[in-house]
Design a protein around this motif. Structure first.
Motif, PDB file in Angstrom:
ATOM      1  N   GLU A 109       0.873  -1.169   0.000  1.00 39.33           N
ATOM      2  CA  GLU A 109       0.000   0.000   0.000  1.00 39.33           C
ATOM      3  C   GLU A 109       0.913   1.223   0.000  1.00 39.33           C
ATOM      4  O   GLU A 109       1.669   1.438   0.948  1.00 39.33           O
ATOM      5  CB  GLU A 109      -0.893   0.013   1.250  1.00 39.33           C
ATOM      6  CG  GLU A 109      -1.909  -1.107   1.319  1.00 39.33           C
ATOM      7  CD  GLU A 109      -3.162  -0.818   0.508  1.00 39.33           C
ATOM      8  OE1 GLU A 109      -3.218   0.244  -0.145  1.00 39.33           O
ATOM      9  OE2 GLU A 109      -4.068  -1.667   0.520  1.00 39.33           O
ATOM     10  N   CYS A 110       0.860   1.992  -1.079  1.00 40.63           N
ATOM     11  CA  CYS A 110       1.762   3.132  -1.225  1.00 40.63           C
ATOM     12  C   CYS A 110       1.088   4.379  -0.663  1.00 40.63           C
ATOM     13  O   CYS A 110       0.240   4.990  -1.322  1.00 40.63           O
ATOM     14  CB  CYS A 110       2.134   3.317  -2.683  1.00 40.63           C
ATOM     15  SG  CYS A 110       3.138   1.964  -3.327  1.00 40.63           S
ATOM     16  N   VAL A 111       1.459   4.740   0.547  1.00 33.54           N
ATOM     17  CA  VAL A 111       0.811   5.839   1.266  1.00 33.54           C
ATOM     18  C   VAL A 111       1.677   7.083   1.192  1.00 33.54           C
ATOM     19  O   VAL A 111       2.888   7.024   1.429  1.00 33.54           O
ATOM     20  CB  VAL A 111       0.565   5.452   2.737  1.00 33.54           C
ATOM     21  CG1 VAL A 111      -0.105   6.602   3.491  1.00 33.54           C
ATOM     22  CG2 VAL A 111      -0.277   4.180   2.824  1.00 33.54           C
ATOM     23  N   THR A 129       8.707   9.617  14.895  1.00 36.51           N
ATOM     24  CA  THR A 129       8.932   9.097  13.548  1.00 36.51           C
ATOM     25  C   THR A 129       7.603   8.641  12.948  1.00 36.51           C
ATOM     26  O   THR A 129       6.619   8.428  13.673  1.00 36.51           O
ATOM     27  CB  THR A 129       9.891   7.890  13.548  1.00 36.51           C
ATOM     28  OG1 THR A 129       9.271   6.805  14.275  1.00 36.51           O
ATOM     29  CG2 THR A 129      11.224   8.226  14.194  1.00 36.51           C
ATOM     30  N   VAL A 130       7.571   8.485  11.619  1.00 36.97           N
ATOM     31  CA  VAL A 130       6.480   7.802  10.921  1.00 36.97           C
ATOM     32  C   VAL A 130       7.121   6.854   9.919  1.00 36.97           C
ATOM     33  O   VAL A 130       7.903   7.281   9.063  1.00 36.97           O
ATOM     34  CB  VAL A 130       5.545   8.794  10.195  1.00 36.97           C
ATOM     35  CG1 VAL A 130       4.477   8.033   9.418  1.00 36.97           C
ATOM     36  CG2 VAL A 130       4.888   9.739  11.181  1.00 36.97           C
ATOM     37  N   CYS A 131       6.829   5.564  10.068  1.00 33.30           N
ATOM     38  CA  CYS A 131       7.471   4.525   9.248  1.00 33.30           C
ATOM     39  C   CYS A 131       8.995   4.656   9.292  1.00 33.30           C
ATOM     40  O   CYS A 131       9.683   4.449   8.287  1.00 33.30           O
ATOM     41  CB  CYS A 131       6.970   4.576   7.808  1.00 33.30           C
ATOM     42  SG  CYS A 131       5.274   4.001   7.616  1.00 33.30           S
ATOM     43  N   GLY A 132       9.499   5.021  10.467  1.00 35.43           N
ATOM     44  CA  GLY A 132      10.941   5.135  10.654  1.00 35.43           C
ATOM     45  C   GLY A 132      11.545   6.437  10.187  1.00 35.43           C
ATOM     46  O   GLY A 132      12.744   6.663  10.372  1.00 35.43           O
ATOM     47  N   LEU A 133      10.737   7.332   9.574  1.00 38.34           N
ATOM     48  CA  LEU A 133      11.243   8.628   9.117  1.00 38.34           C
ATOM     49  C   LEU A 133      11.149   9.634  10.253  1.00 38.34           C
ATOM     50  O   LEU A 133      10.070   9.861  10.808  1.00 38.34           O
ATOM     51  CB  LEU A 133      10.426   9.123   7.915  1.00 38.34           C
ATOM     52  CG  LEU A 133      10.475   8.266   6.651  1.00 38.34           C
ATOM     53  CD1 LEU A 133       9.491   8.809   5.617  1.00 38.34           C
ATOM     54  CD2 LEU A 133      11.889   8.234   6.080  1.00 38.34           C
ATOM     55  N   ALA A 134      12.272  10.251  10.601  1.00 39.84           N
ATOM     56  CA  ALA A 134      12.303  11.209  11.701  1.00 39.84           C
ATOM     57  C   ALA A 134      11.583  12.497  11.303  1.00 39.84           C
ATOM     58  O   ALA A 134      11.749  12.999  10.193  1.00 39.84           O
ATOM     59  CB  ALA A 134      13.740  11.517  12.088  1.00 39.84           C
ATOM     60  N   PRO A 152       4.881   3.533   3.391  1.00 44.04           N
ATOM     61  CA  PRO A 152       4.194   2.345   2.877  1.00 44.04           C
ATOM     62  C   PRO A 152       3.609   1.474   3.971  1.00 44.04           C
ATOM     63  O   PRO A 152       3.950   1.580   5.149  1.00 44.04           O
ATOM     64  CB  PRO A 152       5.304   1.616   2.117  1.00 44.04           C
ATOM     65  CG  PRO A 152       6.571   2.062   2.784  1.00 44.04           C
ATOM     66  CD  PRO A 152       6.335   3.479   3.190  1.00 44.04           C
ATOM     67  N   ALA A 153       2.704   0.592   3.538  1.00 44.16           N
ATOM     68  CA  ALA A 153       2.072  -0.356   4.455  1.00 44.16           C
ATOM     69  C   ALA A 153       1.888  -1.680   3.732  1.00 44.16           C
ATOM     70  O   ALA A 153       1.915  -1.749   2.497  1.00 44.16           O
ATOM     71  CB  ALA A 153       0.719   0.175   4.935  1.00 44.16           C
ATOM     72  N   THR A 154       1.701  -2.724   4.513  1.00 43.26           N
ATOM     73  CA  THR A 154       1.377  -4.022   3.933  1.00 43.26           C
ATOM     74  C   THR A 154      -0.088  -4.035   3.512  1.00 43.26           C
ATOM     75  O   THR A 154      -0.915  -3.300   4.056  1.00 43.26           O
ATOM     76  CB  THR A 154       1.608  -5.144   4.947  1.00 43.26           C
ATOM     77  OG1 THR A 154       0.785  -4.892   6.112  1.00 43.26           O
ATOM     78  CG2 THR A 154       3.059  -5.212   5.362  1.00 43.26           C
ATOM     79  N   VAL A 165       5.099  -0.099   7.324  1.00 39.19           N
ATOM     80  CA  VAL A 165       6.424  -0.718   7.241  1.00 39.19           C
ATOM     81  C   VAL A 165       7.424   0.344   6.784  1.00 39.19           C
ATOM     82  O   VAL A 165       7.043   1.394   6.273  1.00 39.19           O
ATOM     83  CB  VAL A 165       6.449  -1.918   6.268  1.00 39.19           C
ATOM     84  CG1 VAL A 165       5.553  -3.033   6.769  1.00 39.19           C
ATOM     85  CG2 VAL A 165       6.033  -1.492   4.856  1.00 39.19           C
ATOM     86  N   SER A 166       8.701   0.058   6.950  1.00 40.60           N
ATOM     87  CA  SER A 166       9.733   1.002   6.531  1.00 40.60           C
ATOM     88  C   SER A 166       9.997   0.867   5.035  1.00 40.60           C
ATOM     89  O   SER A 166       9.680  -0.142   4.405  1.00 40.60           O
ATOM     90  CB  SER A 166      11.030   0.739   7.304  1.00 40.60           C
ATOM     91  OG  SER A 166      11.597  -0.500   6.901  1.00 40.60           O
ATOM     92  N   TYR A 167      10.614   1.907   4.486  1.00 41.96           N
ATOM     93  CA  TYR A 167      11.014   1.865   3.076  1.00 41.96           C
ATOM     94  C   TYR A 167      11.989   0.714   2.831  1.00 41.96           C
ATOM     95  O   TYR A 167      11.932   0.036   1.786  1.00 41.96           O
ATOM     96  CB  TYR A 167      11.659   3.204   2.689  1.00 41.96           C
ATOM     97  CG  TYR A 167      12.160   3.235   1.272  1.00 41.96           C
ATOM     98  CD1 TYR A 167      11.287   3.422   0.206  1.00 41.96           C
ATOM     99  CD2 TYR A 167      13.524   3.093   1.002  1.00 41.96           C
ATOM    100  CE1 TYR A 167      11.754   3.452  -1.102  1.00 41.96           C
ATOM    101  CE2 TYR A 167      13.992   3.128  -0.298  1.00 41.96           C
ATOM    102  CZ  TYR A 167      13.114   3.305  -1.346  1.00 41.96           C
ATOM    103  OH  TYR A 167      13.573   3.336  -2.640  1.00 41.96           O
ATOM    104  N   GLU A 168      12.853   0.463   3.785  1.00 38.92           N
ATOM    105  CA  GLU A 168      13.836  -0.613   3.633  1.00 38.92           C
ATOM    106  C   GLU A 168      13.153  -1.969   3.519  1.00 38.92           C
ATOM    107  O   GLU A 168      13.593  -2.840   2.749  1.00 38.92           O
ATOM    108  CB  GLU A 168      14.813  -0.604   4.815  1.00 38.92           C
ATOM    109  CG  GLU A 168      15.790   0.566   4.827  1.00 38.92           C
ATOM    110  CD  GLU A 168      15.127   1.904   5.174  1.00 38.92           C
ATOM    111  OE1 GLU A 168      15.670   2.953   4.764  1.00 38.92           O
ATOM    112  OE2 GLU A 168      14.052   1.882   5.833  1.00 38.92           O
TER     113      GLU A 168
END
Length: 300
Positions: A109-111, A129-134, A152-154, A165-168
């Motif tokens: 899911e591309c958020v 953070t949001v999805c690991g982004l500071a 992103p999300a599953t 989930v994280s970009y990584e």
């Protein structure tokens, strides 16, 4: 266990093979191998597909998506082949049916988020953070972010939550090149849509997209786009960070389901009750209003 209160039986249409019943859409395949997507009037909330429907909702979602696909055509191709009604299909499918390319769908899911709210706010309050982004200090519910972010999300099955989930993690799942393409396309589409909505007095707080590859490996925008089901739209005139906003979506339904009037426990095991007529009508009005304000067209 959340899911459908009453799972509908799909219609049998000559020449079409039924593939899947989703929260809102029925998915078929025609004899040419194309997908036929039919948007119902079903509504989901708190991981349940409710027993009550919202009149015209499926047509609003379909027609609004088509309008947006036109606005975005120079950024990314869409999966739409035709809006023709399949031969033998019921008349009720008119205006809610898309014939689409069959794609190799990507499991993401591309958020895109331009404002802080929802699950992003929950994570931010816990870790900044949001999805690991500071993110910077001092943001509150409804704050505009310094720049839009890809979070992103599953993809979850009916009755389950999508999980951020994280970009990584996306890069590990689909490959670094595809992950970069998804991020670039998501933020480009969000930026275009945000500007269009802003010109119409609407804030596009966040939205989610689905992408797939066609047989040539081209990235294609699929499913619905930029509707009140897949996005948070707020009236710009009422925007005030630090409190919940007034969205163009099913908030009337959520508020009623969690109110004493419904007598329903969203954390319990019992399915939600039918919606009262006034909540159904108020929700329909919001969907139609979003369509009219965004497109500039009167809903018929």
């Amino acid at each position: 266990m959340p899911g459908f209160v009453v799972k509908p039986e799909p219609l049998e249409v000559p020449g079409l093979v039924h593939l899947h019943t989703g929260k809102v859409r029925e998915l078929y395949r025609n004899e040419a191998g194309d997908l036929v997507m039919v948007a119902s009037d079903r509504l989901s909330a708190y991981d349940w597909v409710l027993p009550s429907e919202i009149p015209d909702k499926g047509r609003v979602l379909t027609q609004l998506s088509l309008w947006w696909f036109d606005q975005l055509a120079d950024l990314v191709p869409s999966h739409v082949i035709s809006t023709d009604l399949p031969e033998g299909a019921p008349e009720d499918w008119q205006g809610r049916t898309l014939i689409c390319k069959s794609l190799d769908m990507l499991p993401v899911e591309c958020v895109a988020r331009g404002y802080l709210t929802g699950s992003g706010l929950v994570e931010y309050n816990a870790s900044r953070t949001v999805c690991g982004l500071a993110l910077p200090e001092g943001l509150v519910d409804g704050s505009e972010l310094p720049a839009p972010i890809f979070t992103p999300a599953t993809k979850a099955a009916v009755g389950d939550h999508d999980e951020n989930v994280s970009y990584e993690e996306v890069a590990r799942e689909v490959g670094a090149e595809t992950a970069a393409q998804l991020r670039q396309a998501t933020l480009a589409v969000y930026g275009r849509a945000r500007d269009i909505a802003r010109d119409r007095g609407i804030i596009l707080a966040d939205t989610k997209f689905e992408f797939g590859h066609d047989k040539n490996g081209t990235l294609i925008l699929a499913d619905e786009v930029l509707t009140p089901d897949s996005s948070r739209f707020w009236p710009a005139a009422d925007w005030h960070p630090g409190r919940p906003q007034h969205p163009y979506d099913k908030q009337f339904v959520r508020d009623w389901l969690t109110s004493p009037q419904s007598a329903w426990d969203k954390n319990g095991t019992q399915p939600p009750p039918p919606l009262p007529p006034e909540i159904i009508e108020a929700t329909r009005t919001k969907y139609v209003e979003a369509y009219e304000r965004l497109t500039g067209q009167t809903w018929k």
